[in-house]
Design an enzyme around this catalytic site. Sequence first.
Site, PDB file in Angstrom:
ATOM      1  N   CYS A 228     -49.131 -10.120   6.718  1.00  0.00           N
ATOM      2  CA  CYS A 228     -49.943  -9.049   7.314  1.00  0.00           C
ATOM      3  C   CYS A 228     -51.301  -8.891   6.643  1.00  0.00           C
ATOM      4  O   CYS A 228     -52.147  -8.135   7.130  1.00  0.00           O
ATOM      5  CB  CYS A 228     -49.191  -7.724   7.278  1.00  0.00           C
ATOM      6  SG  CYS A 228     -49.107  -6.996   5.621  1.00  0.00           S
TER       7      CYS A 228
ATOM      8  N   CYS B 224     -45.533  -3.718   7.453  1.00  0.00           N
ATOM      9  CA  CYS B 224     -45.690  -5.180   7.528  1.00  0.00           C
ATOM     10  C   CYS B 224     -44.677  -5.764   8.516  1.00  0.00           C
ATOM     11  O   CYS B 224     -43.481  -5.485   8.415  1.00  0.00           O
ATOM     12  CB  CYS B 224     -45.480  -5.792   6.144  1.00  0.00           C
ATOM     13  SG  CYS B 224     -45.463  -7.602   6.133  1.00  0.00           S
TER      14      CYS B 224
ATOM     15  N   LYS C 272     -12.027 -27.991 -16.804  1.00  0.00           N
ATOM     16  CA  LYS C 272     -12.856 -27.051 -17.549  1.00  0.00           C
ATOM     17  C   LYS C 272     -13.511 -26.132 -16.530  1.00  0.00           C
ATOM     18  O   LYS C 272     -14.369 -26.545 -15.753  1.00  0.00           O
ATOM     19  CB  LYS C 272     -13.906 -27.785 -18.371  1.00  0.00           C
ATOM     20  CG  LYS C 272     -14.748 -26.838 -19.183  1.00  0.00           C
ATOM     21  CD  LYS C 272     -15.484 -27.562 -20.276  1.00  0.00           C
ATOM     22  CE  LYS C 272     -16.170 -26.576 -21.201  1.00  0.00           C
ATOM     23  NZ  LYS C 272     -17.249 -25.847 -20.537  1.00  0.00           N
TER      24      LYS C 272
ATOM     25  N   LYS D 285      -6.807 -32.292 -24.688  1.00  0.00           N
ATOM     26  CA  LYS D 285      -6.307 -31.739 -25.942  1.00  0.00           C
ATOM     27  C   LYS D 285      -5.201 -32.620 -26.511  1.00  0.00           C
ATOM     28  O   LYS D 285      -4.372 -33.133 -25.754  1.00  0.00           O
ATOM     29  CB  LYS D 285      -5.758 -30.319 -25.730  1.00  0.00           C
ATOM     30  CG  LYS D 285      -6.843 -29.305 -25.448  1.00  0.00           C
ATOM     31  CD  LYS D 285      -6.310 -27.904 -25.252  1.00  0.00           C
ATOM     32  CE  LYS D 285      -7.498 -26.965 -25.047  1.00  0.00           C
ATOM     33  NZ  LYS D 285      -7.099 -25.648 -24.558  1.00  0.00           N
TER      34      LYS D 285
ATOM     35  N   GLU E  99      -6.756 -30.660 -18.592  1.00  0.00           N
ATOM     36  CA  GLU E  99      -6.922 -29.571 -17.639  1.00  0.00           C
ATOM     37  C   GLU E  99      -8.370 -29.529 -17.208  1.00  0.00           C
ATOM     38  O   GLU E  99      -9.220 -30.159 -17.829  1.00  0.00           O
ATOM     39  CB  GLU E  99      -6.496 -28.248 -18.283  1.00  0.00           C
ATOM     40  CG  GLU E  99      -7.295 -27.938 -19.529  1.00  0.00           C
ATOM     41  CD  GLU E  99      -6.651 -26.882 -20.417  1.00  0.00           C
ATOM     42  OE1 GLU E  99      -5.431 -26.887 -20.563  1.00  0.00           O
ATOM     43  OE2 GLU E  99      -7.399 -26.077 -20.959  1.00  0.00           O
TER      44      GLU E  99
ATOM     45  N   LYS F 122     -17.390 -33.985 -19.684  1.00  0.00           N
ATOM     46  CA  LYS F 122     -18.130 -33.304 -18.622  1.00  0.00           C
ATOM     47  C   LYS F 122     -18.270 -34.185 -17.377  1.00  0.00           C
ATOM     48  O   LYS F 122     -18.400 -35.404 -17.483  1.00  0.00           O
ATOM     49  CB  LYS F 122     -19.538 -32.923 -19.125  1.00  0.00           C
ATOM     50  CG  LYS F 122     -19.541 -31.950 -20.298  1.00  0.00           C
ATOM     51  CD  LYS F 122     -18.918 -30.626 -19.958  1.00  0.00           C
ATOM     52  CE  LYS F 122     -19.879 -29.566 -19.490  1.00  0.00           C
ATOM     53  NZ  LYS F 122     -20.952 -29.171 -20.356  1.00  0.00           N
TER      54      LYS F 122
ATOM     55  N   ASP G  59       0.831  -1.216   0.000  1.00  0.00           N
ATOM     56  CA  ASP G  59       0.000   0.000   0.000  1.00  0.00           C
ATOM     57  C   ASP G  59       0.859   1.257   0.000  1.00  0.00           C
ATOM     58  O   ASP G  59       0.513   2.261  -0.619  1.00  0.00           O
ATOM     59  CB  ASP G  59      -0.916   0.025   1.224  1.00  0.00           C
ATOM     60  CG  ASP G  59      -1.970  -1.062   1.148  1.00  0.00           C
ATOM     61  OD1 ASP G  59      -2.164  -1.622   0.048  1.00  0.00           O
ATOM     62  OD2 ASP G  59      -2.583  -1.362   2.190  1.00  0.00           O
TER      63      ASP G  59
ATOM     64  N   ASP H  40     -15.837 -23.295 -15.044  1.00  0.00           N
ATOM     65  CA  ASP H  40     -17.158 -22.803 -15.392  1.00  0.00           C
ATOM     66  C   ASP H  40     -17.187 -21.289 -15.233  1.00  0.00           C
ATOM     67  O   ASP H  40     -17.564 -20.751 -14.201  1.00  0.00           O
ATOM     68  CB  ASP H  40     -18.195 -23.461 -14.483  1.00  0.00           C
ATOM     69  CG  ASP H  40     -19.570 -23.444 -15.115  1.00  0.00           C
ATOM     70  OD1 ASP H  40     -19.671 -23.052 -16.295  1.00  0.00           O
ATOM     71  OD2 ASP H  40     -20.530 -23.822 -14.434  1.00  0.00           O
TER      72      ASP H  40
ATOM     73  N   GLU I  29     -10.253 -18.291 -19.156  1.00  0.00           N
ATOM     74  CA  GLU I  29     -11.585 -18.352 -18.574  1.00  0.00           C
ATOM     75  C   GLU I  29     -11.584 -17.474 -17.324  1.00  0.00           C
ATOM     76  O   GLU I  29     -10.808 -17.710 -16.396  1.00  0.00           O
ATOM     77  CB  GLU I  29     -11.894 -19.820 -18.234  1.00  0.00           C
ATOM     78  CG  GLU I  29     -13.321 -20.124 -17.964  1.00  0.00           C
ATOM     79  CD  GLU I  29     -14.180 -20.370 -19.220  1.00  0.00           C
ATOM     80  OE1 GLU I  29     -13.644 -20.306 -20.361  1.00  0.00           O
ATOM     81  OE2 GLU I  29     -15.377 -20.610 -19.046  1.00  0.00           O
TER      82      GLU I  29
ATOM     83  N   CYS J 230     -50.765 -10.267   1.384  1.00  0.00           N
ATOM     84  CA  CYS J 230     -49.511 -10.679   2.024  1.00  0.00           C
ATOM     85  C   CYS J 230     -49.762 -11.812   3.019  1.00  0.00           C
ATOM     86  O   CYS J 230     -50.638 -11.691   3.875  1.00  0.00           O
ATOM     87  CB  CYS J 230     -48.888  -9.475   2.735  1.00  0.00           C
ATOM     88  SG  CYS J 230     -47.478  -9.909   3.755  1.00  0.00           S
TER      89      CYS J 230
ATOM     90  N   CYS K 299     -45.536  -6.782  -1.078  1.00  0.00           N
ATOM     91  CA  CYS K 299     -46.534  -6.393  -0.087  1.00  0.00           C
ATOM     92  C   CYS K 299     -46.508  -4.868  -0.008  1.00  0.00           C
ATOM     93  O   CYS K 299     -45.449  -4.257   0.028  1.00  0.00           O
ATOM     94  CB  CYS K 299     -46.163  -7.004   1.262  1.00  0.00           C
ATOM     95  SG  CYS K 299     -47.018  -6.265   2.653  1.00  0.00           S
TER      96      CYS K 299
ATOM     97  N   TYR L 265      -5.905 -20.565 -20.850  1.00  0.00           N
ATOM     98  CA  TYR L 265      -5.898 -21.945 -21.351  1.00  0.00           C
ATOM     99  C   TYR L 265      -5.306 -22.112 -22.751  1.00  0.00           C
ATOM    100  O   TYR L 265      -5.295 -23.213 -23.288  1.00  0.00           O
ATOM    101  CB  TYR L 265      -7.283 -22.580 -21.273  1.00  0.00           C
ATOM    102  CG  TYR L 265      -8.354 -21.950 -22.140  1.00  0.00           C
ATOM    103  CD1 TYR L 265      -8.311 -22.067 -23.528  1.00  0.00           C
ATOM    104  CD2 TYR L 265      -9.419 -21.266 -21.573  1.00  0.00           C
ATOM    105  CE1 TYR L 265      -9.288 -21.501 -24.321  1.00  0.00           C
ATOM    106  CE2 TYR L 265     -10.408 -20.699 -22.358  1.00  0.00           C
ATOM    107  CZ  TYR L 265     -10.337 -20.818 -23.733  1.00  0.00           C
ATOM    108  OH  TYR L 265     -11.297 -20.254 -24.516  1.00  0.00           O
TER     109      TYR L 265
ATOM    110  N   ARG M 277     -16.148 -13.844 -25.686  1.00  0.00           N
ATOM    111  CA  ARG M 277     -16.237 -14.705 -26.844  1.00  0.00           C
ATOM    112  C   ARG M 277     -17.325 -14.215 -27.816  1.00  0.00           C
ATOM    113  O   ARG M 277     -17.139 -14.232 -29.007  1.00  0.00           O
ATOM    114  CB  ARG M 277     -16.546 -16.142 -26.423  1.00  0.00           C
ATOM    115  CG  ARG M 277     -16.630 -16.985 -27.660  1.00  0.00           C
ATOM    116  CD  ARG M 277     -17.266 -18.367 -27.546  1.00  0.00           C
ATOM    117  NE  ARG M 277     -17.275 -18.962 -26.261  1.00  0.00           N
ATOM    118  CZ  ARG M 277     -16.702 -20.129 -25.975  1.00  0.00           C
ATOM    119  NH1 ARG M 277     -15.998 -20.747 -26.891  1.00  0.00           N
ATOM    120  NH2 ARG M 277     -16.829 -20.649 -24.797  1.00  0.00           N
TER     121      ARG M 277
HETATM  122  O1  JCF Z   1     -11.777 -23.812 -18.842  1.00  0.00           O
HETATM  123  C1  JCF Z   1     -12.442 -23.734 -19.840  1.00  0.00           C
HETATM  124  N1  JCF Z   1     -13.704 -23.417 -19.739  1.00  0.00           N
HETATM  125  C2  JCF Z   1     -11.847 -23.998 -21.194  1.00  0.00           C
HETATM  126  C3  JCF Z   1     -12.537 -23.668 -22.357  1.00  0.00           C
HETATM  127  C4  JCF Z   1     -10.593 -24.585 -21.267  1.00  0.00           C
HETATM  128  C5  JCF Z   1     -10.036 -24.851 -22.509  1.00  0.00           C
HETATM  129  O2  JCF Z   1      -8.827 -25.408 -22.588  1.00  0.00           O
HETATM  130  C6  JCF Z   1     -10.717 -24.519 -23.703  1.00  0.00           C
HETATM  131  C7  JCF Z   1     -11.973 -23.921 -23.613  1.00  0.00           C
HETATM  132  C8  JCF Z   1     -12.632 -23.602 -24.804  1.00  0.00           C
HETATM  133  C9  JCF Z   1     -12.029 -23.885 -26.009  1.00  0.00           C
HETATM  134  N2  JCF Z   1     -10.128 -24.773 -24.914  1.00  0.00           N
HETATM  135  C10 JCF Z   1     -10.779 -24.469 -26.043  1.00  0.00           C
HETATM  136  C11 JCF Z   1     -10.136 -24.772 -27.308  1.00  0.00           C
END
Ligand code: JCF
Length: 676
Positions: free
Chosen positions: A412, A432, A117, A291, A115, A315, A39, A119, A174, A409, A427, A226, A138
């Site tokens: 009340c 209330c 994925k 990959k 790796e 998935k 800081d 979300d 991501e 409600c 309400c 990624y 994207r």
């Molecule tokens: O972490 C991800 N959601 C993720 C999305 C990781 C990857 O290696 C990805 C991707 C989307 C497209 N690779 C590609 C080619």
Amino acid sequence: MADIAKIKQRITKLRELLNYHNYRYYVLDSPEISDAEYDELMRELKQLEEAHPELITLDSPTQRVGAAPVEAFGVVEHPQPLLSLANAFSDEELDAWYRRASNLLGSRKTDFVCELKIDGLAVALAYVNGLLEVGATRGDGLRGENITQNLRTIKSIPLSVPKEAPPRFEVRGEVYLPKAGFKKLNEERAKDGLPLFANPRNAAAGSVRQLDPRITAQRPLDIFVYGLGWAEGKAIPDTHWEIMQYLKSLGFKVNPIIALCHTMDEVKDYYAKWVENQDALPYDADGVVVKINPIPFQVELGYVGREPRWAIAYKFPAVQGTTRLLEIGINVGRTGSLNPYALLEPVQVGGVTIKHAALHNEEDIHRKDIRIGDWVVIQRAGEVIPEIVEPIVSRRSGKEKVFHMPKTCPVCGAEVIKPEGEAMHRCTNAGCPAQALERIKHFVSRGAMDIEGVGEKMSQALFNAKLVEDVGDIYSLKEKREQLLNMEKLADKSVANILNSIEKSKNRPLPRVIFALGIPNIGEETAGLLAEHYTSLDDLSGATQEKLQEIPSIGPKIADSIVAFFRQQQNKKIIEKLRKAGVRLEAKKVEAKKLPLAGVEFVITGRLDAFPRQEAEARVKALGGKAGSDVTRKTNYLVVGEDPGSKLDRAQALGTKTLNEAEFLELLKKSEGKLK
Ligand code: JCF
């Protein structure tokens, strides 16, 4: 006066230092200096830049705080499209993907990179001559939104890269919100009567697509990179694995849970391991990305439509179950909104018993055609409140009932309305009891006035006993000691503790007071913004709609809400009660770095007798200290409670100082004494 060359030199030095320490902290998770030291460097740089605005550069660490809001995002054309991934849901589908790829590769053997994925939300970061030039979503893969200013606020995204980097290149990653950040954000939104984000993904997307980058800056977003989109002017490695090591060496944050696998069996082991352990991750992952490693193979394999043949998302199984929807219940919130929820026949989903699910509003219930008595598919994902995915229409008996919001409600009996353009029913009775009680619960809660010992149950008891009818009454409880002692047969000592923490809360900083009042649509973030522009509650209560709207990111809805709140007679009375009781309604100017525990980091392990760990951490933070979850080299103290975990071993290995509970309490007391 120092000559300008010297100043320039110092500014350059400060930026180098800050960028380096920023990288240690946010990318490597391994800082070398204390927050206070950081800081101090930042403060010096800010001062120099304020005096010499012509020397500010885009990659200065001061420029991460969030630029001015925009009307709309610009469009960015992606020179190379951003792809999505095909999905596999079983070993068979994964094998089929590999078979197609190996048919094209013939007798050539390949290895794989696995790796998680994440979300989150895919972004592309373009760097030109060492500087982050454009960051984009994207979008449809070909054209995305320009969200550069928002991405600049994410501390793990480098604003500049070393000289060795290619002159022009694009990195893909991501952006995500860790589970803990998501939970906190939603808790705050629930308290404010704001709609909740359904999952961390939506929350991250909502945060990144804010028109006001200062809001983005307040959300604890992070990134995992990624891949490389494209690069010009420099040779780059020819396997995905080496590219990832290369990106790491340029300062990008690569998820350490990445693996080079030589066979499909190794790929399946990796997948099995993370299906098993996904709950332990601090972020949501919904699968494994596999990959083909050599880039020449990737080029050869190419694409089918928008999906590469050289990669696939395997998935994780969704945690779903089926059960009956027994009834739709209604909670009346602090702002009078009628919040429907599903009462379910209890069912086990992924090892957890589910009895309730979120239902957002009447429209949503009708859109999904959910009826009372239906068999429904429910889904649970990580930290998220379970959701009803869909009704199982084929199992209907004909006795199911369509749900309608009540006209009055449930608490009340006052009329219920649905304001134009809003999703929620409300309400109409400002008096209330449900609203009054929710407002009290909100006022005492942790992010607000944080009155220790007065939680939801105590609020309810005080409200039922008519000792506290509005939040102003909390501060006259000390005149009602006798009634308190009678109520719930509270012990002398508990009453003393409660009164003591009520006293302490009088000194909360202004943003908390504004937040605690429970003005509809004002969350912690907005309360903070307001406190930057108004130095007292009186100041704020006198503000006009026009004046309020001059604050960027305060629109007509919020401005209306504030003006309406302060105009109400009942609220004026409450504020007078607070003032008379001596609650501080002005800003106080104690800089964070002057707090007694500034720059000191604690980690707590094991059980404490005096209070739950969360509370201990809140006290540390109120004193300017940090509460970490893992012992690292930057940890100053490990507080050791009963049944300590492996953190103690780690502390001993690192030589971290330890405190027992008594020592810790004494340190807290001493520090709290310094605040007065
Ligand atoms: O972490 C991800 N959601 C993720 C999305 C990781 C990857 O290696 C990805 C991707 C989307 C497209 N690779 C590609 C080619």
